[in-house]
Design an enzyme around this catalytic site. Structure first.
Site, PDB file in Angstrom:
ATOM      1  CD  GLU A 471      99.184   7.918  28.490  1.00  0.00           C
ATOM      2  OE1 GLU A 471      99.294   6.778  28.032  1.00  0.00           O
ATOM      3  OE2 GLU A 471      98.650   8.159  29.593  1.00  0.00           O
ATOM      4  CD  GLU A 762      92.717   5.232  30.700  1.00  0.00           C
ATOM      5  OE1 GLU A 762      93.816   4.785  30.355  1.00  0.00           O
ATOM      6  OE2 GLU A 762      92.578   6.240  31.433  1.00  0.00           O
TER       7      GLU A 762
END
Length: 909
Positions: A471, A762
């Protein structure tokens, strides 16, 4: 009396930058004087074409004359027109508060880049390769070289270089520059940055050689999360080396058809997948003149690039630290686990010995699984694997060039080699560190370290969401909530200025901003009878350009960043108003308050709100999106006001009022309940001023009650968490905010700290004792969003903030909030105007608060104290101390205004 002098001279926030392309660069400095009340009242700037002229106090490019002003930043150059390659040297003299002139500053300088497109004379060169890369076998790097002649008496030599892909440049076998991953990530369809180097000392009279290695980088490799993505098939290179001689003549080396190409030891390379080096294919001396390149192939002339070539006006990515392993642990099957002791971004350098052809494989991961093995499930398609093939013989060193990894742990495997040493190479955009904070609580100190390390791992040309998986996007929602924390940790002025250009480059014709930038085109989706690209116009994400630009204005007082992107901001607000003229944004899907914690059973929530919620956000999307739509209109009204656009300011204030009215009518009842009944809904409504005044205390009480009933637990996601701590603190509930900060059970910041985290996770539940690892599809262990609490820590535990009456840090607000059992804190922030420090501690019922305010800066100070007791400054009553003015008493504090200098307040606490 000590004279006032200027220090830290910078041009466009940079130290002595080369090759800038601003026609009127802005200059800045800090005022220096170690005494109280030191203040700049005037300055004189000199800009000259040589140091010799400047030493004679002659400014043949610009002499500003004596300018009566306290300003020391954003002073625009107003001299003679600057031309390509122009060198400009400058210095400044200051006058203090009583009119005394200080000494001239030291000398700073900048140079201009190639300002016109037709001044680029080189051709784009490379070597075409029709092989389609795979994850296991990315394309090889390309080696380029050419010999050339240099005459006698070189006065100055300047190299302008760039690539579609990545490059490393060499002259006569020596590396040019210390940056890695240049040029940095942009939307190559729109613009590519070039770098400028002074290479005078690298040239030799007579025979010379230039060499370059090309990597795939962001241009032709795996980027993003859609699998193999590319702006182009093969990297290409552009160089122009301008040589000036003492006799006034000039010469030039360019990329053209006379260069040659070859493959070499970097047999495959990719930012996400990793790099393979076969040392048996080394070509000693390939980048020096005497090398025999008869077996090399003529280069391919690549297509003529049609985008903008712009100077890099931000600090480059560099190696910033080298770390030794905390532990090297052999496994029974011969593999080795290397623990660097810190989750980071970069790579390793390995010294080893091995048999010719021995294959050494290095796999990278952030954490270990329960059995002590490397955990890589959360990498998705990213391999994060480097391979080295030994040439045999004496000690060899493996270190990649065009890949980086997010990792703490490395698994080494293979046979026929022995590792002698391992060094962790930390890599990120080399931004000056500006903030430090240490408290009496070691867990809080580790949290602060985790926030800083997560920023280091993810500020890689753009503010990425994660450094490890497939990502690594410049996600806008994450960055906008973290921007203020980022500005405490590092000087991010030029970094975010660059990224805001990326955001505008990605803006769609509709006016919609994208959810990450630089933008990578994924699948299309239907939106209101039109088609747009997925990851576009999401609330809380696409709002980032306005929010980040405003945050940078607040931090640095920079109006240019507002004016530069003003029209793009207007288009975004117009897009929202055009789509939702009734003031309620109802479109789905959205992200919402990403990765929040369910406050009640999800089946109940989905039954009540349907598609307006998800497992990732139980705050309904229409609440979340409408709040942000209002917030953006309000900010744009403020921005228009700063820029002197009165009619626009009134227009957008009216838009805000209309959306606010709709928000109240649709989502808020008379008892202060807000649709969704989540902590985030209440925190956003309070922080964004979306409530009638009579309901604010009721809504605040509801928010506090929900937190306390949950066991002093925050259930907020990325965005709600940012607002929650601020709302509580500003509304008299700082003790509760501290309880949230210091909570150690899941979910909390300190829960991850107690699990050994060295970066921010996260998710609150990235790993739990009960459930183990979360969904590996989205479970980064280095993700700065929940680190937005750092801003709160600096302002409240450290006590350093800016006065809201003025942007920048010319006026400070010093207000340590002493709660949560903390007994001391030391904080510093190297602001645009100089170093601010606080140092407080509780000693036998007394508060000792030390403060350092830089010259040309003032501060409002809140000193907590028992009402009726005396507050001292050193040993005398504070109200009678030099440069201390008592303003009154507020919220249990005596309030003072102070000038620059060092102070020590003592109060009964």
């Amino acid at each position: 009396m000590e004279l006032l002098t200027a220090g830290r001279l910078r041009t466009e926030y940079l130290d002595d930058p080369l090759g800038i392309d601003s026609a009127a660069p802005r200059l800045g400095w800090i005022a220096l004087a170690d005494r109280r009340g030191a203040k700049q009242t005037a300055y004189r700037l000199l800009v000259a074409t040589s140091i010799e002229l400047l030493d004679r106090d002659e400014g043949n490019l610009w002499d500003s004359g004596r300018v009566a002003s306290e300003e020391s930043q954003h002073i625009a150059y107003e001299g003679l027109e600057l031309v390509s390659g122009q060198l400009a040297y400058w210095k400044v003299r200051l006058w203090d508060e009583v009119g005394n002139a200080g000494n001239w500053s030291g000398t700073a300088w900048w140079s201009m880049g190639l300002l016109e497109r037709d001044q680029w004379q080189g051709q784009w060169i490379g070597w075409k390769n029709d092989h389609k890369p795979t994850k296991e076998q990315p394309k090889p790097s390309i080696y380029l070289r050419r010999g050339f002649q240099v005459g006698k008496g070189v006065k100055r030599a300047t190299a302008y270089a760039t690539a579609l892909g990545l490059y490393r440049l060499y002259l006569n076998g020596r590396r040019v520059g210390s940056d890695v991953f240049s040029p940095e990530w942009t939307d190559y369809h729109v613009r590519t940055q070039y770098q400028t180097y002074d290479v005078t000392g690298l040239l030799e009279e007579g025979d010379n050689a230039a060499g370059a290695i090309l990597g795939q980088g962001w241009y032709a490799g795996y980027i993003g999360m859609y699998g193999y993505q590319k702006y182009g098939m093969d990297p290409s290179f552009l160089l122009q080396l301008n040589i000036e001689y003492e006799d006034g003549t000039t010469d030039r080396l360019m990329t053209d058809g006379d260069w040659k190409a070859s493959h070499g030891p970097i047999v495959s390379s990719d930012l996400q997948m990793g790099e393979t080096i076969d040392a048996r294919k080394e070509m000693p001396g390939w980048n020096i003149q005497s090398f025999d390149d008869s077996s090399w192939t003529p280069v391919d002339i690549m297509y003529d690039y049609r985008g903008w070539l712009v100077s890099q006006m931000s600090r480059t990515i560099r190696v910033t630290e080298r770390r030794q392993p905390a532990e090297i642990r052999p496994l029974p099957d011969g593999r080795v686990i290397i623990d660097m002791g810190q989750n980071m971004a970069g790579w390793i350098a390995v010294t080893l010995t091995g048999e010719a052809g021995a294959r050494c494989t290095f796999r990278f991961g952030e954490v270990l699984d329960d059995s002590g093995q490397l955990y890589t499930d959360n990498l998705r398609l990213a391999r994060q694997t480097d391979t080295y093939v030994c040439k045999g013989g004496e000690e060899e060193t493996f270190e990649p060039s065009f890949t980086y990894h997010g990792f703490r742990y490395v698994e080494a495997s293979g046979t026929g080699f022995a590792i002698k040493s391992v060094t962790g190479i930390v890599v990120h955009s080399d931004l000056p560190m500006t903030g430090e904070l240490e408290t009496s609580n070691p867990l809080v100190n580790q949290l602060i370290s985790n926030i800083r390390w997560t920023q280091r791992a993810n500020f890689m040309s753009v503010p990425t969401d994660c450094p490890q998986r497939d990502e690594r996007h410049g996600w806008t929602g994450d960055a906008q909530i973290f921007a203020s924390t980022a500005a405490y940790n590092m000087d991010v002025a030029a970094f975010f200025a660059k990224w805001l250009v990326d955001l505008e480059d990605a803006q769609q014709p509709t006016g919609a901003f994208t959810d990450f930038a630089p933008f990578i085109f994924g699948p299309k989706t239907e939106f209101d009878n039109d088609f747009t690209y997925t990851h576009t116009a999401s609330s809380g994400w696409a709002d980032a350009p306005i929010i980040v630009a405003w945050s940078m204005y607040e931090t640095y007082g920079d109006k240019k960043i507002l004016s530069k992107h003003y029209e793009a901001m207007k288009k975004w607000v117009a897009f929202n108003w055009r789509q939702f003229p009734d003031g309620i944004r109802r479109d789905v899907p959205q992200y919402g308050d990403w990765l929040s914690v369910n406050e009640r059973p999800f089946d109940e929530v989905i039954a009540e709100f349907g598609r307006m919620v998800s497992h990732h956000s139980t705050t309904p999307y229409d609440i979340f999106s409408t709040a942000y739509m209002a917030f953006n209109a309000k900010l744009l009204s403020d921005i228009a006001g700063v820029l002197g656009k009165k009619e626009d300011s009134e227009l957008y204030a009216g838009r805000f009022a209309a959306i606010r009215k709709s928000f109240i009518e649709h989502f808020v009842d008379e008892q202060g309940h807000i649709k969704g009944d989540t902590q985030t809904a209440y925190a956003m409504a309070l922080e964004m001023d979306l409530l009638p005044e009579q309901l604010r205390p009721i809504v605040l009480e509801r928010l506090v009650s929900k937190i306390e009933q949950a066991g002093d637990m925050a259930t907020t996601g990325f965005h709600g968490t940012k607002f929650l701590m601020s709302v509580l603190t500003k509304n008299g509930h700082e003790a509760l905010a501290y309880r949230l900060l210091l909570r150690e059970s899941y979910p909390s910041w300190l829960y991850s700290v107690n699990q050994g985290a060295t970066t921010i996770w996260e998710r609150w539940d990235g790993w739990t004792k009960e459930g183990g690892f979360q969904d590996p599809g989205m479970n980064s262990f280095s993700h700065f969003a929940f680190g937005s609490v750092g801003e709160w820590l600096y302002r409240n535990a450290g006590g350093i903030g800016r006065d809201p009456s003025e942007p920048g840090y010319r006026k400070l607000l010093i207000r340590p909030r002493i709660r949560g059992g903390l007994t001391s804190a030391r904080c510093s922030y190297d602001s645009l105007y100089g170093l601010v420090k606080t140092d407080w501690k509780l000693v036998n019922g007394e508060l000792h608060l030390g403060i350092t305010v830089p010259a040309n800066v003032s501060a409002t100070v809140y000193v907590p104290s028992v009402e009726g007791s005396d507050v001292l400054e050193v040993a005398s009553p504070a109200a009678a101390a030099k440069d201390v003015e008592l303003l009154g008493r507020e919220d249990g504090c005596c309030v003072y205004r102070i000038g620059s200098g060092r102070y020590c307040f003592i109060s009964v606490y």
